[in-house]
Every structure is written in structure tokens, then in C-alpha cells.
Design an enzyme around this catalytic site. Structure first.
Site, mmCIF file in Angstrom:
data_model
loop_
_atom_site.group_PDB
_atom_site.id
_atom_site.type_symbol
_atom_site.label_atom_id
_atom_site.label_comp_id
_atom_site.label_asym_id
_atom_site.label_seq_id
_atom_site.Cartn_x
_atom_site.Cartn_y
_atom_site.Cartn_z
ATOM 1 C CG ASP A 297 28.816 28.382 22.370
ATOM 2 O OD1 ASP A 297 29.459 27.341 21.705
ATOM 3 O OD2 ASP A 297 27.758 28.709 22.037
ATOM 4 C CB SER B 297 29.110 26.448 14.851
ATOM 5 O OG SER B 297 28.207 27.494 14.852
ATOM 6 C CG HIS C 90 26.487 28.476 18.955
ATOM 7 N ND1 HIS C 90 27.814 28.318 19.818
ATOM 8 C CD2 HIS C 90 26.754 28.074 17.667
ATOM 9 C CE1 HIS C 90 28.579 28.226 18.652
ATOM 10 N NE2 HIS C 90 28.016 28.127 17.563
#
Length: 182
Positions: free
Chosen positions: A125, A59, A99
Site C-alpha cells: 500500500d 481489494s 487491508h
């Protein structure tokens, strides 16, 4: 040949007296406790409950790839900024997520909330957060990425994906410590 090797190993174990066996077990315990002390020391120095993490998904590509080893710090006084890469834990999820901070809202009373997104993901998210949660808070942050080693953590992924590899490696290490007589 394999059967003869196992018989030789059993002969070695039988020949060890109790003192040698206790010494080897204590030696193994010392190695394990030293590793735990180093980990706890890193936790204190970095301020993070997980000073080292492995990237488990794609990701964050191309910034980080699966198997990259990240080094984290977590100075709670340092403000969270857009563009920063954070590792956070969400209620109901065991594994932390790596992230990038997408948006930050700071209030005059000092509270901060922020939104994250994986570089390689098409949406933010919010779908990963706990039900009803729209923003993260500082308490959710495990650490902030400060450095990385590419692909070094791939062994961890291999052991998670194939537990029999993990047990085989642990068994070999245990046997080595028991047999090694220095």
C-alpha cells in the site's frame, strides 16, 4: 392515479392541526437523535471512530467482498500483528481503507510501524499512503475487523453511486413520519 394520491396527501397535511404537525416533527427528530446516540455509544464501546464500515472495493477479495459490512474495535493497547485486517485512514484521503497487515516493525521504545496490502492487490500500500510516507502508525488505525455480514452494506454503495436513490429514500421516510399518526 398519481395526481389523486398527491392531492390526498395534501389534504391530509392540511387537516393536521399544528399540534399534530409538531408531534410528527418531534417524533422524526427523536428517531434521528436515537440513531446518533446508538452510533456514539458504539464508538465508546468499541474505541473506534467508525465501529461499522462498508467494504467499497474488491481489494480484499476473497476475504471480504464489495458491500460486506465490517464490525470494528480499536483497543490501542493491543499489539498490531502480521495477518490482522485493519481499517486505516491516510492523510489526504477521506475514505478509510480495509487491508491486511503485511509487515510490522516494533522498536524497543514501544513505537510500532507497519505496512499493509490488499489481499487482491499485487503490490503493498505504499502508493496509497501520504506522499513520503512508507509506514503506518497506530494513530492511523481506525479499527480492526472483528466480524462481518456479507453484502449487507450494498445499500450504502448503491446510495453513494446513485445519490438520487438516497434522496428518494429520505423523502419517502420523511413523508412516512409526517403522515403516520400514531
Amino acid at each position: 392515479m398519481g395526481m389523486l394520491d398527491s392531492l390526498d396527501f395534501l389534504d391530509d397535511v392540511r387537516r393536521m392541526n399544528k399540534r399534530q404537525l409538531y408531534y410528527q416533527v418531534l417524533n422524526f427528530a427523536m428517531i434521528v437523535s436515537s440513531a446518533l446516540m446508538i452510533w456514539k455509544g458504539l464508538m465508546v464501546v468499541t474505541g473506534s471512530e467508525s465501529p461499522i464500515v462498508v467494504v467499497l472495493s474488491g481489494s480484499m477479495e476473497p476475504a471480504f467482498y464489495r458491500g460486506d459490512l465490517l464490525f470494528l474495535t480499536n483497543n490501542r493497547d493491543e499489539p498490531i500483528r502480521v495477518g490482522e485486517i485493519v481499517v486505516f485512514k491516510v492523510e489526504g484521503r477521506e475514505i478509510p481503507i480495509v487491508h491486511r497487515v503485511l509487515k510490522v516493525h516494533e522498536k524497543e521504545d514501544g513505537t510500532v510501524k507497519f505496512l499493509t496490502k490488499g489481499d487482491n492487490n499485487s503490490v503493498d500500500d505504499r502508493g496509497l499512503y501520504a506522499p513520503g510516507q512508507l509506514w503506518l502508525h497506530k494513530k492511523d488505525v481506525v479499527g480492526r475487523a472483528r466480524g462481518f455480514l456479507p453484502y449487507v452494506g450494498y445499500a450504502t454503495i448503491l446510495m453513494n453511486d446513485h445519490p438520487q436513490v438516497k434522496y428518494a429514500i429520505l423523502a419517502c421516510l420523511g413523508l412516512f413520519v409526517l403522515i403516520h399518526r400514531e
